[in-house]
Each structure stands twice: as C-alpha cells, then as structure tokens.
Design an enzyme around this catalytic site. Structure first.
Site, PDB file in Angstrom:
ATOM      1  N   ASN A 174       0.960  -1.294  -0.004  1.00 35.93           N
ATOM      2  CA  ASN A 174       0.031  -0.104  -0.043  1.00 35.93           C
ATOM      3  C   ASN A 174       0.850   1.052  -0.062  1.00 35.93           C
ATOM      4  O   ASN A 174       1.561   1.466   1.111  1.00 35.93           O
ATOM      5  CB  ASN A 174      -0.899  -0.192   1.122  1.00 35.93           C
ATOM      6  CG  ASN A 174      -1.830   1.416   1.175  1.00 35.93           C
ATOM      7  OD1 ASN A 174      -1.836   2.063   0.460  1.00 35.93           O
ATOM      8  ND2 ASN A 174      -2.088   1.274   2.515  1.00 35.93           N
TER       9      ASN A 174
ATOM     10  N   LYS B 189       0.166   4.258  -0.130  1.00 40.82           N
ATOM     11  CA  LYS B 189      -0.372   5.328   0.335  1.00 40.82           C
ATOM     12  C   LYS B 189      -0.232   6.925  -0.617  1.00 40.82           C
ATOM     13  O   LYS B 189      -0.273   6.441  -1.751  1.00 40.82           O
ATOM     14  CB  LYS B 189      -0.055   5.586   2.025  1.00 40.82           C
ATOM     15  CG  LYS B 189      -0.321   4.511   2.685  1.00 40.82           C
ATOM     16  CD  LYS B 189      -0.265   4.476   4.302  1.00 40.82           C
ATOM     17  CE  LYS B 189      -0.134   3.161   4.867  1.00 40.82           C
ATOM     18  NZ  LYS B 189      -0.087   3.298   6.223  1.00 40.82           N
TER      19      LYS B 189
ATOM     20  N   HIS C 204      -9.674   1.195   5.286  1.00 39.73           N
ATOM     21  CA  HIS C 204      -8.152   1.407   5.976  1.00 39.73           C
ATOM     22  C   HIS C 204      -8.347   2.169   7.076  1.00 39.73           C
ATOM     23  O   HIS C 204      -9.283   3.213   7.100  1.00 39.73           O
ATOM     24  CB  HIS C 204      -7.213   1.773   5.075  1.00 39.73           C
ATOM     25  CG  HIS C 204      -5.675   2.064   5.382  1.00 39.73           C
ATOM     26  ND1 HIS C 204      -5.572   2.812   6.289  1.00 39.73           N
ATOM     27  CD2 HIS C 204      -4.787   1.227   5.038  1.00 39.73           C
ATOM     28  CE1 HIS C 204      -4.136   2.660   6.740  1.00 39.73           C
ATOM     29  NE2 HIS C 204      -3.964   1.393   6.187  1.00 39.73           N
TER      30      HIS C 204
ATOM     31  N   GLU D 241      -6.753   4.726   8.237  1.00 35.53           N
ATOM     32  CA  GLU D 241      -6.547   6.171   7.844  1.00 35.53           C
ATOM     33  C   GLU D 241      -7.999   6.748   7.051  1.00 35.53           C
ATOM     34  O   GLU D 241      -8.270   7.782   7.468  1.00 35.53           O
ATOM     35  CB  GLU D 241      -5.373   6.249   6.754  1.00 35.53           C
ATOM     36  CG  GLU D 241      -4.099   6.147   7.711  1.00 35.53           C
ATOM     37  CD  GLU D 241      -2.863   5.486   6.782  1.00 35.53           C
ATOM     38  OE1 GLU D 241      -2.798   5.559   5.583  1.00 35.53           O
ATOM     39  OE2 GLU D 241      -1.936   4.889   7.650  1.00 35.53           O
TER      40      GLU D 241
ATOM     41  N   GLU E 143      -5.227  -5.012  10.728  1.00 32.87           N
ATOM     42  CA  GLU E 143      -3.962  -4.047  10.726  1.00 32.87           C
ATOM     43  C   GLU E 143      -4.274  -3.392  12.183  1.00 32.87           C
ATOM     44  O   GLU E 143      -5.058  -2.422  12.079  1.00 32.87           O
ATOM     45  CB  GLU E 143      -4.178  -2.823   9.752  1.00 32.87           C
ATOM     46  CG  GLU E 143      -4.077  -3.411   8.326  1.00 32.87           C
ATOM     47  CD  GLU E 143      -3.342  -2.309   7.393  1.00 32.87           C
ATOM     48  OE1 GLU E 143      -2.484  -2.560   6.825  1.00 32.87           O
ATOM     49  OE2 GLU E 143      -3.986  -1.344   7.210  1.00 32.87           O
TER      50      GLU E 143
ATOM     51  N   GLY F  34       2.684   2.208  10.737  1.00 34.21           N
ATOM     52  CA  GLY F  34       3.659   3.325  10.519  1.00 34.21           C
ATOM     53  C   GLY F  34       4.614   3.529  11.824  1.00 34.21           C
ATOM     54  O   GLY F  34       5.204   4.556  11.944  1.00 34.21           O
TER      55      GLY F  34
ATOM     56  N   SER G  14       3.556  -2.393  10.210  1.00 33.41           N
ATOM     57  CA  SER G  14       5.247  -2.408  10.144  1.00 33.41           C
ATOM     58  C   SER G  14       5.493  -3.844   9.848  1.00 33.41           C
ATOM     59  O   SER G  14       6.694  -4.330  10.509  1.00 33.41           O
ATOM     60  CB  SER G  14       5.596  -1.896  11.771  1.00 33.41           C
ATOM     61  OG  SER G  14       5.313  -0.656  12.121  1.00 33.41           O
TER      62      SER G  14
HETATM   63  O1  G3P Z   1      -1.971  -0.599   4.636  1.00 36.29           O
HETATM   64  C1  G3P Z   1      -0.509  -0.895   5.122  1.00 36.29           C
HETATM   65  C2  G3P Z   1      -0.477  -0.004   6.604  1.00 36.29           C
HETATM   66  O2  G3P Z   1      -1.415   0.548   7.004  1.00 36.29           O
HETATM   67  C3  G3P Z   1       0.641  -0.488   7.551  1.00 36.29           C
HETATM   68  O3  G3P Z   1       1.572   0.421   7.053  1.00 36.29           O
HETATM   69  O4  G3P Z   1       3.758   1.454   7.193  1.00 36.29           O
HETATM   70  O5  G3P Z   1       2.949   0.049   9.281  1.00 36.29           O
HETATM   71  O6  G3P Z   1       3.583  -1.113   7.026  1.00 36.29           O
HETATM   72  P1  G3P Z   1       3.133   0.096   7.532  1.00 36.29           P
END
Ligand code: G3P
Length: 249
Positions: free
Chosen positions: A9, A11, A94, A96, A166, A172, A211
């Site tokens: 993703n 983003k 998602h 976000e 998630e 992140g 992550s």
């Molecule tokens: O959709 C993927 C996500 O929200 C995870 O992000 O940067 O933690 O891998 P990240």
C-alpha cells in the site's frame, strides 16, 4: 491450502519512476508458488501500473473508491473507473480512511458493495486502536467491524472479500504485533467467519498489516491463520517488498 497474498500500500507516495522500478524487478523474478502479489498505488498511477505490470506477477489495486457509480461528485473515483483502468483489488476501510476521512461502518459497507458491483476484490481492513486494545476491546472492535460488513452481504459476496487485520497502533510506528498477538486476532476472525460458514472461514485470505518488513515477515507469515501481508512503508523500496514476498510461502 490458502494462497498467500502480499499487497503493498503505497498510500500517498510513489511515482512513475517507482512503477518502472517495480516492473523491472518483478518481470525478472520467481516467486514462491503459493504467493500472489499486488500493489495498491495512488489513482494517478493506476493506468501506468496496470500496463507496466502486465508481464509480471503484480496485480494492481486502488486504495479507496467512491460508493457512487458516477455523476456530479467532484474529486471522487468510481469502482467502474478503477476496473476500466485495470485495477483488480481495492482497499476499503483502511484505518486512515476511517480516522482521517470519517468513513464509518456504513460508509465502509457501501464501498465494499460498490467494489463487488464492479468485480473488484475489496480488501476490507479491520483493526483496533491502542486505547481499545488496552481496554481489552480488541476482538469486540475487530469482529464488530467485520460483522458490520458481513451481516449485510450474501454468501457469494462474502466469499469474494479479502480481509486485512491492521492494528492501528502498529501502522507506521515500527511497533509490529508479535506473531502470537496477530495470530490470536486472526484466529478470532476465522472463528467469526465460521459462524457464517465453515467453507467461508476455510477459504478466506486474512492478511496482517502494521510495520511488516523483511525482518519480521517470515515469522508472521508462518502463523496458521495469517495468509499474507498488507505492507505500507516497506512497499516503497522494491528490494524490501520483494524480500517480504520471498519470505512467504
Ligand atoms: O496498509 C498498510 C499499512 O497501513 C501498514 O503500514 O507502514 O506500518 O507497513 P506500515
């Protein structure tokens, strides 16, 4: 045995140059037999990515869609448009989108239906905040988000979903759920699906996101109820993303 799906993703990141870097790498690579790969790119890159990835194993997906089919909705993008430019999947719900753009369970359901209407695979994202986890409400929150969609779909529609767990506190932050924490929620999701139908539960891909990186992907993807990953930051480096794909399966 379920196929694993590793989906990146991007983003609001990426470029045409990054599309080309993925094309070059993935055109030449052999992936484990059980592994499918996809990239969820920003709208402006969908068309180019669909063309570029034609001779690679990469599927192309979008990150959101409108619940409307068309008309005077400035700035919106419909499921029909996504399908028209070659997208095969779309993220829905998602965290976000839920937290920053006010998408509640009803809005998420409407977008899942819009995706299904255009033969796009909705990747339905579920997850609790740190506050909810610390209050012992993880399963109630995640299964509530799941039921808000599944209760309103018929069996065929349910079988066309992909799920992504998630945990919001892991997105992140560099703080990954442990394999045991993730497996426990994935098992609860699968048990909930089994109440709709054992066949649905057996066949559903449930991805983990938060992550995920090359260093932790192997042990997460080895869990019995984790069927792939939804990868944010580490999907912006082609070598990192490839290493995650290769650690699966
Ligand atoms: O959709 C993927 C996500 O929200 C995870 O992000 O940067 O933690 O891998 P990240």
């Amino acid at each position: 045995m379920r196929t694993l799906l590793v989906a990146g993703n991007w983003k609001m990141n990426g470029s045409l140059a990054l599309v080309e870097a993925f094309r070059q790498t993935f055109a030449a690579v052999a992936l484990p037999a059980r592994v499918e790969v996809a990239l969820m790119v920003p709208f402006p890159y969908l068309n180019a990515a669909a063309d570029a990835f034609r001779d690679t194993p990469l599927m192309v997906g979008a990150q959101t869609l409108s619940d409307r089919t068309g008309g005077a909705f400035t700035g919106e993008v419909s499921g029909g448009m996504l399908a028209d430019v070659g997208a095969r999947l779309v993220l829905v719900g998602h965290s976000e989108r839920r937290s920053l753009f006010g998408e509640d369970d009803a809005a998420v359901l409407a977008r899942v239906k819009a995706a299904l209407a255009h033969d796009l695979t909705p990747v339905l994202c579920l997850g609790e905040t740190l506050e909810q986890r610390e209050a012992g409400r993880t399963e109630a929150v995640v299964l509530g988000q799941l039921a808000a969609v599944c209760d309103a779909l018929d069996p065929d529609e349910r079988s066309r979903l992909v799920l992504a767990y998630e945990p919001v506190w892991a997105i992140g932050t560099g703080r990954t759920a442990s394999p045991e924490q993730a497996q426990s929620v994935h098992a609860a999701i699968r048990a909930c699906l089994a109440e709709y139908s054992p066949t649905l539960a057996e066949g559903m891909q449930v991805l983990y996101g938060g992550s995920m990186k090359a260093a932790n992907a192997g042990e997460l993807l080895a869990q019995p109820d984790i069927d792939g990953g939804l990868v944010g930051g580490a999907s912006l480096q082609v070598d990192d993303f490839l290493a995650i794909c290769q650690s699966a399966g």
